[in-house]
Design an enzyme around this catalytic site. Structure first.
Site, PDB file in Angstrom:
ATOM      1  CB  THR A 195      -0.836  -0.168   1.680  1.00  0.00           C
ATOM      2  OG1 THR A 195      -2.095  -1.217   1.274  1.00  0.00           O
ATOM      3  CG2 THR A 195      -1.616   1.024   1.462  1.00  0.00           C
ATOM      4  NE  ARG A 223      -9.063  -7.074   3.468  1.00  0.00           N
ATOM      5  CZ  ARG A 223      -8.168  -6.374   2.890  1.00  0.00           C
ATOM      6  NH1 ARG A 223      -8.062  -5.430   1.574  1.00  0.00           N
ATOM      7  NH2 ARG A 223      -7.110  -6.063   3.769  1.00  0.00           N
TER       8      ARG A 223
HETATM    9  N1  GLY Z   1      -3.145  -2.378   4.350  1.00  0.00           N
HETATM   10  C1  GLY Z   1      -4.148  -3.177   2.986  1.00  0.00           C
HETATM   11  C2  GLY Z   1      -4.973  -3.593   3.284  1.00  0.00           C
HETATM   12  O1  GLY Z   1      -5.047  -4.739   4.440  1.00  0.00           O
HETATM   13  O2  GLY Z   1      -5.899  -3.811   2.560  1.00  0.00           O
END
Ligand code: GLY
Length: 253
Positions: A195, A223
């Site tokens: 990320t 998700r």
């Molecule tokens: N921190 C990024 C994710 O878990 O999608």
């Protein structure tokens, strides 16, 4: 001139087993993005514009896990998410489930600036993107050969990879690392892409933060992680700015 500050990230930490070449690539990209943000701050751009500018750059480069180069779902597709927050007024915008928007962070900014809402997801977010005229590309644009390979590994290991572990020969390891980590009996290394995010305080003391991600490799479709959640993955007020990275389920908890 007031005192500005900027932080840019492409994931949490560096695994010592990561090949030096990948570490160098990560550093070069982060340095380029940092310098872009510094120039913008020196030109008096507002914090909210700087975080968007920097995260767009990170999304456009396939190296990290956002925009092009995003982690893939279990179906091999891309579902990207991003958020942005402007500290002084605590305005915010977020998006999830994007499949065709080239720069998710800019759509999050438009949700903040041009919609009556804070968070749009999936087909509604894509409809909004079309209405706003943002740049759209085919889903294939985001899918890199490396990520197809990592999805295959994740499926073989029957796991969801939040840190992108790949089999690695010890000869590729950084100097001085004697024993690579192991997963399912295989030597592994963290393959860098994670990320991305940016936090800025501008010359006028305004703080802003933005985060963008493809989420977890081999995630279920639908998700949603921490990155688009204001107060989890991203936050900014007049005291602080935050952009998180790591396993979203843990961050949300
Ligand atoms: N921190 C990024 C994710 O878990 O999608």
């Amino acid at each position: 001139m007031g005192g500005w500050a900027i932080a840019v990230h492409g994931g949490a930490g560096v695994d010592p087993n990561l090949p030096m070449e990948r570490q160098e690539q990560a550093k070069q990209l982060l340095t380029r993005c940092l310098n872009l943000g510094i120039s913008a701050l020196r030109s008096d751009l507002a914090a909210i514009d700087v975080v968007e500018l920097v995260v767009r750059e990170l999304e456009t480069d396939p190296f990290f896990n956002s925009g092009r180069g995003s982690a893939l779902t279990a179906k091999g597709t891309v579902e990207m998410e991003a958020s942005i927050m402007d500290g002084p007024k605590r305005r915010c915008g977020a998006v999830s489930g994007l499949t065709t928007v080239k720069n998710p962070v800019s759509l999050a900014r438009l949700v903040m600036d041009k919609s009556p809402h804070s968070y749009l997801a999936f087909s509604g977010a894509e409809d909004f993107a079309r209405q706003q005229g943002v740049e759209l590309v085919d889903n294939e644009y985001f899918i890199t050969e490396e990520n197809v390979g990592m999805l295959k590994l994740a499926k073989e290991a029957n796991t969801i990879l939040f840190d992108y572990r790949i089999p690695l020969g010890s000869e590729s390891c950084s100097a001085g690392v004697e024993s690579p980590l192991h997963m399912n009996g295989l030597p592994i290394s963290v393959y860098a892409p994670e990320t991305v995010g940016c936090v800025v305080v501008d010359n006028q003391g305004r703080c802003a933060a933005a985060t963008s991600t493809g989420g977890l490799m081999n995630k279920m479709t639908g998700r949603i992680g921490d990155s688009p959640l204001i107060g989890a993955g991203t936050y900014a007020c007049d005291l602080c700015g935050v952009s998180c990275t790591g396993e979203g389920e843990a961050i949300i908890r």
